[in-house]
Design an enzyme around this catalytic site. Sequence first.
Site, PDB file in Angstrom:
ATOM      1  N   GLY A  83       0.852  -1.242  -0.123  1.00  0.00           N
ATOM      2  CA  GLY A  83       0.081  -0.077   0.100  1.00  0.00           C
ATOM      3  C   GLY A  83       0.987   1.331  -0.107  1.00  0.00           C
ATOM      4  N   LYS A  84       2.058   1.367  -0.260  1.00  0.00           N
ATOM      5  CA  LYS A  84       2.885   2.306  -0.573  1.00  0.00           C
ATOM      6  C   LYS A  84       2.111   3.656  -1.336  1.00  0.00           C
ATOM      7  CE  LYS A  84       6.663   0.954  -2.369  1.00  0.00           C
ATOM      8  NZ  LYS A  84       6.136  -0.529  -2.748  1.00  0.00           N
ATOM      9  N   THR A  85       1.726   3.207  -2.291  1.00  0.00           N
ATOM     10  CA  THR A  85       1.060   4.348  -3.367  1.00  0.00           C
ATOM     11  C   THR A  85      -0.191   4.972  -2.640  1.00  0.00           C
ATOM     12  OG1 THR A  85       1.978   3.201  -5.256  1.00  0.00           O
ATOM     13  CG2 THR A  85       0.279   4.671  -5.520  1.00  0.00           C
ATOM     14  N   TYR A  86      -0.967   4.081  -2.116  1.00  0.00           N
ATOM     15  CA  TYR A  86      -2.285   4.576  -1.370  1.00  0.00           C
ATOM     16  C   TYR A  86      -1.866   5.515  -0.372  1.00  0.00           C
ATOM     17  CZ  TYR A  86      -6.810   4.331   0.846  1.00  0.00           C
ATOM     18  OH  TYR A  86      -7.993   4.695   1.405  1.00  0.00           O
ATOM     19  N   LYS A 125       8.388   9.543  -8.643  1.00  0.00           N
ATOM     20  CA  LYS A 125       9.073   8.182  -8.591  1.00  0.00           C
ATOM     21  C   LYS A 125       9.852   7.695  -9.676  1.00  0.00           C
ATOM     22  CE  LYS A 125       7.095   3.371  -8.047  1.00  0.00           C
ATOM     23  NZ  LYS A 125       5.864   2.821  -7.765  1.00  0.00           N
ATOM     24  N   GLU A 140       8.386   8.336  -4.065  1.00  0.00           N
ATOM     25  CA  GLU A 140       7.781   6.832  -3.802  1.00  0.00           C
ATOM     26  C   GLU A 140       8.999   5.965  -4.276  1.00  0.00           C
ATOM     27  OE1 GLU A 140       4.512   3.633  -4.486  1.00  0.00           O
ATOM     28  OE2 GLU A 140       4.143   5.560  -5.196  1.00  0.00           O
ATOM     29  N   GLY A 141       9.577   4.779  -3.653  1.00  0.00           N
ATOM     30  CA  GLY A 141      10.267   3.775  -4.096  1.00  0.00           C
ATOM     31  C   GLY A 141       9.349   2.837  -4.692  1.00  0.00           C
ATOM     32  N   ASN A 190      -0.194   0.049   7.429  1.00  0.00           N
ATOM     33  CA  ASN A 190      -1.489   0.211   6.604  1.00  0.00           C
ATOM     34  C   ASN A 190      -2.200  -0.949   7.106  1.00  0.00           C
ATOM     35  OD1 ASN A 190      -2.865   1.175   4.656  1.00  0.00           O
ATOM     36  ND2 ASN A 190      -1.961  -0.213   2.872  1.00  0.00           N
TER      37      ASN A 190
END
Length: 219
Positions: free
Chosen positions: A15-18, A38, A109-110, A172
Amino acid sequence: MSKGIFITGTGTDIGKTYVTGLIVKKLRESGADAAYYKAAMSGNERRADGSLIPGDAMQVKTMSGIGQPLEEMCPYVYEHAYSPHPVQMDRVLEDFHKVCEKYEYVTMEGSGGILCPLCIDEADIRLPEVVKACGLGCLLIADAGLGTINGVGLTAYYLKQQGIALKGIIFNHYETGNLLHEDNRKMCEYYTGIPVVACVADGDTELSMDAETLKGLYA
């Protein structure tokens, strides 16, 4: 002068993007001139004209409401969901600095976890090298459930070995009242010495964190 932070995770699909979308939204709603970046995105769909849609960037833009053009957000967009891909460090850094020149807060973001390689054939480019070259500290996104103590602990240890500052942890899929999730939060803080700065439940549309505290994590 812009401030930035790097979003990494304990792995893929946690859930990194969220969570990044919620972070950028919080910044924008506080009045900050916020942007997203990114280095490379894989697993993207094509438009009718054949061009690739940078899916993660589109999600963050939609969630956060920022006006930043998609074209600024990612220099490398690929169709197939695997790594590594052909990437040039010079272009990653050049485009990152262009974004930094235009916006106040840049959230980078990675891809996958912190050990995910960006390139291996043309050059050996790993995410820690990118983070250090950009002069960023990290926020770590982790699933609140079973197994997270190991993932958080190993990632925190590796970041320390690499000389990268870990500014905080965000859980998350967190459920208030879930004894496992609450215990995981305490144990991750205990083992790493790093605070869990926010917890995100499924369906959340706001980050449970004060905007000024969030801004303080950027450097």
